[in-house]
Design a protein around this motif. Structure first.
Motif, mmCIF file in Angstrom:
data_model
loop_
_atom_site.group_PDB
_atom_site.id
_atom_site.type_symbol
_atom_site.label_atom_id
_atom_site.label_comp_id
_atom_site.label_asym_id
_atom_site.label_seq_id
_atom_site.Cartn_x
_atom_site.Cartn_y
_atom_site.Cartn_z
ATOM 1 N N GLU A 41 0.821 -1.214 0.000
ATOM 2 C CA GLU A 41 0.000 0.000 0.000
ATOM 3 C C GLU A 41 0.859 1.269 0.000
ATOM 4 O O GLU A 41 0.442 2.298 -0.527
ATOM 5 N N VAL A 42 2.056 1.163 0.566
ATOM 6 C CA VAL A 42 2.942 2.336 0.581
ATOM 7 C C VAL A 42 3.492 2.587 -0.823
ATOM 8 O O VAL A 42 3.580 3.720 -1.290
ATOM 9 N N LYS A 44 1.972 1.730 -3.494
ATOM 10 C CA LYS A 44 0.828 2.149 -4.302
ATOM 11 C C LYS A 44 0.545 3.629 -4.086
ATOM 12 O O LYS A 44 0.281 4.365 -5.036
ATOM 13 N N LYS A 45 0.637 4.055 -2.843
ATOM 14 C CA LYS A 45 0.359 5.460 -2.543
ATOM 15 C C LYS A 45 1.333 6.368 -3.288
ATOM 16 O O LYS A 45 0.960 7.448 -3.745
ATOM 17 N N ASP A 50 1.508 -0.701 -8.572
ATOM 18 C CA ASP A 50 0.223 -1.182 -8.110
ATOM 19 C C ASP A 50 0.269 -2.694 -8.048
ATOM 20 O O ASP A 50 0.201 -3.379 -9.057
ATOM 21 N N THR A 207 7.575 7.675 0.275
ATOM 22 C CA THR A 207 6.156 8.021 0.180
ATOM 23 C C THR A 207 5.836 9.226 1.072
ATOM 24 O O THR A 207 5.117 10.136 0.662
ATOM 25 N N LYS A 208 6.406 9.238 2.259
ATOM 26 C CA LYS A 208 6.195 10.392 3.141
ATOM 27 C C LYS A 208 6.718 11.657 2.484
ATOM 28 O O LYS A 208 6.074 12.705 2.496
ATOM 29 N N HIS B 310 4.567 16.314 -6.766
ATOM 30 C CA HIS B 310 3.459 16.711 -5.889
ATOM 31 C C HIS B 310 3.471 18.233 -5.791
ATOM 32 O O HIS B 310 4.390 18.812 -5.223
#
Lengths: 540, 333
Positions: A41-42, A44-45, A50, A207-208, B310
């Motif tokens: 999920e990380v 994917k985010k 995916d 991701t963060k 982003h």
């Protein structure tokens, strides 16, 4: 987390590899050596992969990995693509003669004795697949030509060892053809990234960072709070108070540093160093919460991800309308900035060629790039006598300098930090010749390997550096290891705890700030760490 | 595959070539094949193969500036930069490449790490550098000396080289220093692979094969020159014929000559498909042949493409209230 063997008590490393062919040896997966996998999920985010179409995430120990049905095709297609995109990759797959010059240069090999950690073998893992799947001789002659097919076992082995390389480039210095194993690891990781095979420590940070602006995921107000806390400490220890500006439009300079400096001890004292230095100069600069990360863990996953993360720095400089950018002390951050940044986003015509507002020096080496390293900036200030310094405030310190791998072998930043340290400290000692400058040893935790579950790997990899440090500690009584990398500041202290328990770790700018005579300062009885200057002994 | 098998296969392949050439030399109708067709074919394979490989590498771009910097960068004017180890100009790159190609600069740095009572001891070690240098230079000089067989009249520098090479001994035939050096160096490189455990571990059959092949070339050459004499006039006739594209095979050249030619031909034909291509690759290695002008100049990557960053707007939308509360300026209230 695996138990860490007390290998340092009876260090017994055998550099002699076992007999027989490595291709026949099953992979011996040892806890404490590898990192936990990235959560789907990380990934994917971050929009990277995916994996929802193929089950749960893989774990290295699992006998049967739930890889997508077309995993082999994906792997080979990506590899083909990268061979066509990077001459380095293609040439480095072809021209190694296995002369062995790199064999004993890797800190992970020296600390573990694992023959697969010889850079040549690390590359050979991928090279054998290249031969078996992409070259005619390899397809015809097979193992006779050192070729093998891509199997799940080969993939598992590849993953295990690609994440035991800190991409420090020490081996490439000694290679007669300049083969850069870091480059091969970068390619290997990017290929495996296609299958979602990255590690949690890297991927969580990526991701963060993509969404909050920094690896630690500090939201804007929290980031500012961290700096505010440091400002309070500065008030206590230096006796002055001031406020830097945030996201300020029209500032002359945007300052970007790795978020590790904002958060973790001892990096926070380097942060205090930046704050004091800029205040001392009255610099017209701003911090940004949006571009609040200089480091780029994307570099440890895939080129595109690295570019997405790095892009925020220029985007923010443009939005704020600054003239140029100043970069803090960080290793791979500067490797990425130096080698890729303008090519990714340039030409950078919305910024001006960097000129020091204090000395008027034009930084011609950063003409197109518009970003200056803080060591270049500070060295120039000191050369022009623009800093009021009292080096005796660092007299309790016997300092040595750890050349951080990336600024060393990716830029060639050797003299500036030495000049700065010698200007602000009276006691400076070099570690042995074959362990500094371009031959410097890695801290053991670079390229996103500074997780905690792989602590044994980190300590083993850190052994050569600590060994050299111990030499100067015993010979000269060195008690402070200065460096210019945030990962160093995170990674060296635990390794030093094992090897050199009375040696502290600091950034160079911390030393500068301790020596700075600030206008309106109170009696400077304490240094930035809150230790009395007269009796300061570094933390154990 | 173990070391024994790798060794056996490599040595076997070289011996098979020797055997085939010996047999071929006995049958006079086959001599044109071994004396003319094989050398020509090998030469053509070498040239075309070499070009193909270099062009193939050249087709992959060098997207980023990634030289390994082994010295001080060019920065502030009062800091002396190391133009050779960390070049800031084309001239510096040329200097770096000359040192790399002609003096094996990086190999010269070689150190050897050992464990001694719990410490890593790391010291300079020049043997591999010396061995490699001796090997490559004697090979080069021997190759140039061979020109005297292919051209008439023989250029003065070729004769001169032969005189210098043979100056240790007066008499006929003089002993060439490079003959001894080549055999010694190849033996060193081979023995090193066999007795150093690390080297044995990383060595493949395609590391042993070229060493045996070159050893075979050296031995057959030395045998031909000093022990089993061949008719040098006939050899020259054949060589000049090959070089002038009017090849003939004279009668009575000894069998050892055909062995030598077969091994050399194999080396030529094998070259482009093997690690021997490091000879071409070293010139193209981006770790060494790029100037570190990364920040001073804009470099273009032919396949660069825009990526999704982003955007600040989204960032502010997410954190606006928190930013306002913390006193951080925002674009939209």
């Amino acid at each position: 987390m695996a138990n860490i063997p007390k290998y340092y008590e009876s260090l017994n490393i055998d550099f002699k590899p076992p007999r027989g062919n490595w291709m026949d040896r099953p992979l011996n997966i040892k806890p404490g050596i590898y990192c936990y996998p990235a959560r789907p999920e990380v990934l994917k985010k971050a929009g990277m992969n995916d994996r929802s179409d193929w089950g749960k995430y893989w774990v290295i120990e699992d006998e049967d990995w739930e890889l997508p049905d077309d995993w082999k095709e994906r792997f080979l297609n990506k590899m083909r693509d990268m061979l066509g995109k990077y001459r380095t990759f293609k040439i480095y797959m072809d021209i190694c003669v296995r002369c062995g010059a790199c064999a004993d240069k890797c800190h992970y090999f020296l600390g573990s004795g694992d023959p697969m950690n010889m850079p040549v073998m690390r590359a050979e893992l991928l090279r054998s697949i290249y031969r078996g799947e992409f070259t005619k001789t390899g397809k015809i002659l097979g193992r006779l030509a050192g070729a093998r097919k891509l199997t799940k076992d080969a993939l598992r082995q590849l993953w295990y060892y690609m994440f035991q390389c800190s991409e420090c480039r020490r081996c490439s210095v000694f290679c007669p053809y300049g083969i850069d194993t870091a480059e091969i690891t970068i390619m290997g990781r990017e290929i495996m990234n296609e299958l979602g095979m990255n590690i949690a420590w890297i991927q969580e940070s990526v991701t963060k960072c993509l969404f909050t602006g920094n690896h630690l995921g500090l939201q804007p107000h929290t980031y500012k709070e961290c700096v505010d806390t440091m400002l309070m400490d500065i008030e206590d220890n230096v006796g002055i108070s001031f406020e830097p500006s945030w996201n300020r439009k029209g500032a002359e300079i945007l300052f970007v540093t790795p978020s590790g400096d904002v958060f973790a001890d001892p990096g926070i004292f380097t942060l205090a160093g930046y704050l004091l230095l800029f205040e001392h100069l009255g610099l017209d600069y701003t911090w940004s919460t949006y571009a609040s990360e200089g480091g780029d863990f994307g570099y440890f996953t895939a080129n595109e991800v690295a570019k997405r993360m790095n892009g925020k720095i220029y985007a923010e400089a443009k939005r704020l309308g600054v003239k140029w950018i100043l970069g803090g002390e960080c290793g791979h951050m500067w490797r990425v900035l130096n080698q890729y940044m303008t090519t990714w986003h340039g030409p950078i015509d919305f910024l001006e060629e960097p000129v020091s507002p204090i000395t008027g020096t034009k930084f011609e080496n950063a003409k197109a790039h518009k970003m200056v390293h803080i060591m270049e900036f500070t060295a120039d200030l000191i050369k022009h006598n623009k800093l009021k310094l009292d080096p005796s405030r660092n007299d309790r310190l016997k300092v040595t300098f750890h050349d951080s791998c990336n600024p060393s072998r990716g830029m060639g930043l050797f003299e500036e930090p030495r000049y700065v340290i010698k200007s602000v400290c009276n006691h400076f000692y070099e570690m042995p010749e074959n362990t500094i400058r371009e031959q410097t040893y890695c801290c053991g935790s670079g390229s996103g390997l500074n997780a905690s579950e792989n602590m044994e790997l980190r300590l083993r990899g850190g052994f050569p550096r600590q060994n050299a440090l111990r030499y100067v500690r015993e010979k000269y009584g060195v008690n402070m290891l200065a460096c210019i990398c945030a990962i160093d500041r995170a990674a060296l202290p635990p390794a030093a705890q094992y090897w050199n328990p009375d040696v502290g770790v600091c950034g160079v700018t911390e030393l500068v700030a301790n020596a700075l005579i600030m206008e309106g300062e109170g009696p400077r009885t304490h240094n930035l760490r809150g230790f009395e200057i007269a009796t300061w002994e570094p933390e154990p | 595959m173990g070391v024994k098998l790798s060794l056996g296969v490599s040595l076997g392949a070289v011996l098979a070539i020797v055997l085939v050439a010996l047999v071929g030399a006995q049958v006079s109708s086959l001599q044109p094949i071994f004396g003319i067709f094989v050398p020509y074919a090998a030469f053509v394979i070498f040239i075309l193969g070499f070009i193909y490989r270099v062009v193939d590498w050249g087709r992959s771009p060098v997207p980023y500036r990634i030289p390994t910097t082994c010295g001080q960068q060019k920065t502030l004017p009062w800091i002396k930069n190391d133009e050779i180890e960390n070049p800031s100009s084309t001239l510096g790159v040329i200097g770096r490449m000359i040192l790399e190609i002609f003096a094996f600069r990086s190999l010269f740095r070689h150190t050897k790490a050992e464990m001694a009572s719990g410490n890593i001891v790391c010291g300079g070690s020049k043997w591999i550098w010396l061995g490699a240098l001796a090997f490559h230079y004697s090979f080069l000089i021997i190759a140039i000396r061979h020109l005297r067989l292919f051209v008439e009249p023989v250029p003065a520098f070729v004769n001169g080289l032969g005189i210098v090479d043979g100056m240790l001994q007066i008499g006929v035939p003089e002993l060439y220093i490079t003959d001894v050096l080549l055999l010694a160096a190849v033996s060193y490189l081979l023995v090193r692979r066999l007795i150093v455990p690390k080297m044995r571990y990383i060595s493949l059959a395609n590391d042993y094969f070229p060493l045996f092949l070159i050893l075979g070339i050296g031995i057959s050459g030395v045998l031909m020159r000093y022990f089993i004499r061949v008719d040098i006039v006939s050899v020259k006739e054949l060589a000049v014929g090959l070089a002038s594209l009017h090849p003939t095979v004279p009668e009575g050249i000894g069998a050892i000559f055909f062995v030598h030619v077969a091994l050399v031909s194999t080396l030529f034909a094998y070259f482009p498909f093997s690690k021997l291509m490091h000879a071409g690759g070293v010139f193209l290695s981006p770790g060494r042949n790029l100037a570190n002008t990364n920040r001073a100049k804009m470099h273009v990557n032919p396949w660069e493409y825009p990526v999704k960053i982003h955007p600040y707007e989204d960032y502010e939308n997410e954190f606006r209230e928190k930013m306002k509360n913390a006193g951080i300026p925002v674009e939209r209230e």
